[in-house]
Enzyme design. Structure first.
Site, PDB file in Angstrom:
ATOM      1  N   LYS A  45       0.856  -1.176   0.000  1.00 21.38           N
ATOM      2  CA  LYS A  45       0.000   0.000   0.000  1.00 21.38           C
ATOM      3  C   LYS A  45       0.900   1.237   0.000  1.00 21.38           C
ATOM      4  CE  LYS A  45      -4.012   2.080   2.068  1.00 21.38           C
ATOM      5  NZ  LYS A  45      -4.639   2.218   0.746  1.00 21.38           N
ATOM      6  N   THR A  46       0.362   2.370  -0.421  1.00 19.71           N
ATOM      7  CA  THR A  46       1.170   3.591  -0.505  1.00 19.71           C
ATOM      8  C   THR A  46       1.764   3.982   0.853  1.00 19.71           C
ATOM      9  OG1 THR A  46      -0.075   4.482  -2.356  1.00 19.71           O
ATOM     10  CG2 THR A  46       1.063   6.078  -0.980  1.00 19.71           C
ATOM     11  N   GLY A  72      -8.207   7.141   1.309  1.00 26.10           N
ATOM     12  CA  GLY A  72      -7.446   8.257   1.874  1.00 26.10           C
ATOM     13  C   GLY A  72      -6.024   7.899   2.285  1.00 26.10           C
ATOM     14  N   CYS A 130      -1.413  12.596  -6.836  1.00 24.99           N
ATOM     15  CA  CYS A 130      -1.393  13.573  -5.747  1.00 24.99           C
ATOM     16  C   CYS A 130      -0.996  14.924  -6.317  1.00 24.99           C
ATOM     17  CB  CYS A 130      -0.350  13.113  -4.720  1.00 24.99           C
ATOM     18  SG  CYS A 130      -0.185  14.221  -3.311  1.00 24.99           S
TER      19      CYS A 130
HETATM   20  C1  LIG Z   1      -9.421  -0.539  -1.429  1.00 26.58           C
HETATM   21  C2  LIG Z   1      -8.393   0.019  -2.388  1.00 26.58           C
HETATM   22  C3  LIG Z   1      -7.229   0.598  -1.879  1.00 26.58           C
HETATM   23  C4  LIG Z   1      -6.267   1.125  -2.735  1.00 26.58           C
HETATM   24  N1  LIG Z   1      -5.142   1.675  -2.215  1.00 26.58           N
HETATM   25  C5  LIG Z   1      -4.193   2.168  -3.054  1.00 26.58           C
HETATM   26  C6  LIG Z   1      -2.992   2.711  -2.542  1.00 26.58           C
HETATM   27  O1  LIG Z   1      -2.739   2.747  -1.332  1.00 26.58           O
HETATM   28  N2  LIG Z   1      -2.085   3.211  -3.435  1.00 26.58           N
HETATM   29  C7  LIG Z   1      -2.297   3.183  -4.791  1.00 26.58           C
HETATM   30  O2  LIG Z   1      -1.414   3.640  -5.538  1.00 26.58           O
HETATM   31  N3  LIG Z   1      -3.414   2.633  -5.307  1.00 26.58           N
HETATM   32  C8  LIG Z   1      -4.362   2.149  -4.470  1.00 26.58           C
HETATM   33  N4  LIG Z   1      -5.498   1.595  -4.982  1.00 26.58           N
HETATM   34  C9  LIG Z   1      -5.649   1.517  -6.446  1.00 26.58           C
HETATM   35  C10 LIG Z   1      -5.303   0.124  -6.946  1.00 26.58           C
HETATM   36  O3  LIG Z   1      -3.949  -0.204  -6.693  1.00 26.58           O
HETATM   37  C11 LIG Z   1      -5.535   0.027  -8.465  1.00 26.58           C
HETATM   38  O4  LIG Z   1      -4.742   0.935  -9.146  1.00 26.58           O
HETATM   39  C12 LIG Z   1      -6.965   0.318  -8.815  1.00 26.58           C
HETATM   40  O5  LIG Z   1      -7.786  -0.528  -8.047  1.00 26.58           O
HETATM   41  C13 LIG Z   1      -7.218   0.119 -10.322  1.00 26.58           C
HETATM   42  O6  LIG Z   1      -6.832  -1.154 -10.692  1.00 26.58           O
HETATM   43  P1  LIG Z   1      -7.021  -1.657 -12.182  1.00 26.58           P
HETATM   44  O7  LIG Z   1      -6.228  -0.700 -13.032  1.00 26.58           O
HETATM   45  O8  LIG Z   1      -6.465  -3.053 -12.198  1.00 26.58           O
HETATM   46  O9  LIG Z   1      -8.475  -1.583 -12.459  1.00 26.58           O
HETATM   47  C14 LIG Z   1      -6.472   1.061  -4.141  1.00 26.58           C
HETATM   48  C15 LIG Z   1      -7.652   0.462  -4.642  1.00 26.58           C
HETATM   49  C16 LIG Z   1      -8.594  -0.055  -3.788  1.00 26.58           C
HETATM   50  C17 LIG Z   1      -9.819  -0.690  -4.366  1.00 26.58           C
END
Ligand SMILES: Cc1cc2nc3c(=O)[nH]c(=O)nc-3n(C[C@H](O)[C@H](O)[C@H](O)COP(=O)(O)O)c2cc1C
Length: 161
Positions: A45-46, A72, A130
């Protein structure tokens, strides 16, 4: 075996950042998670420089065609991640890709520098969704902003718009 950015992966499937909590999964599934890990690499996660609480609930909303989320970016911050999460994630049997986000090129450079020194980290993923607090521009929506992440703002050219 495939090669991705010079990293050897058993297969081409990796998790999206933030969609799979390997530390919680290890608590739930124990060592079975390590012996039968579902992804060829683990994307964290980020991580941000300072800790973040994330957004108040509701954070997830189910729709007929899928779901929307507004989590968030809750995380322990760089120091908390290095102390608490990195040692546990280093036990996974696959390369670790750490996702980082900063609100300026300097922030990103500090995060990249800190993780770049760690042997446990195979690669970094930049979360560029961001705004840059110095220029007001969304980093990932402006090619110049994204490219400017290669150098700290103290030496970067001033964006043209
Ligand atoms: C619950 C949840 C949490 C996520 N947290 C992050 C995150 O912390 N950092 C990030 O860069 N993307 C985050 N994402 C985005 C996912 O990594 C991903 O890019 C997004 O779900 C689109 O995926 P796809 O391109 O396969 O459809 C999150 C997505 C979801 C559903």
């Amino acid at each position: 075996m495939i090669s991705f950015c010079g990293i050897g992966l058993e297969h081409p499937i990796v998790n999206g950042s933030g969609t799979f909590d390997a530390i919680a999964a290890r608590r739930a599934f124990g060592d079975a998670l390590v012996t039968d890990f579902p992804f060829a690499a683990f994307v964290s996660k980020t991580v941000t420089l300072a800790p973040r609480e994330g957004n108040p609930p509701p954070r997830l909303w189910e729709l007929g065609a899928g779901m929307i989320n507004s989590i968030g970016l809750p995380n322990k911050g760089l120091d908390g991640y290095l102390e608490h999460d990195l040692p546990q994630l280093a036990e996974l049997p696959v390369p670790l890709i750490v996702n980082v986000m900063g609100s300026s090129a300097d922030d990103v450079a500090r995060l990249v520098g800190a993780f770049g020194e760690r042997d446990e980290v195979a690669a970094l993923e930049l979360n560029v969704s961001c705004p840059n607090v110095q220029t007001g521009l969304l980093m990932g929506a402006d090619p110049g902003e994204t490219a400017a992440l290669r150098q700290p703002s103290s030496t970067a050219p001033t964006p043209s718009r």
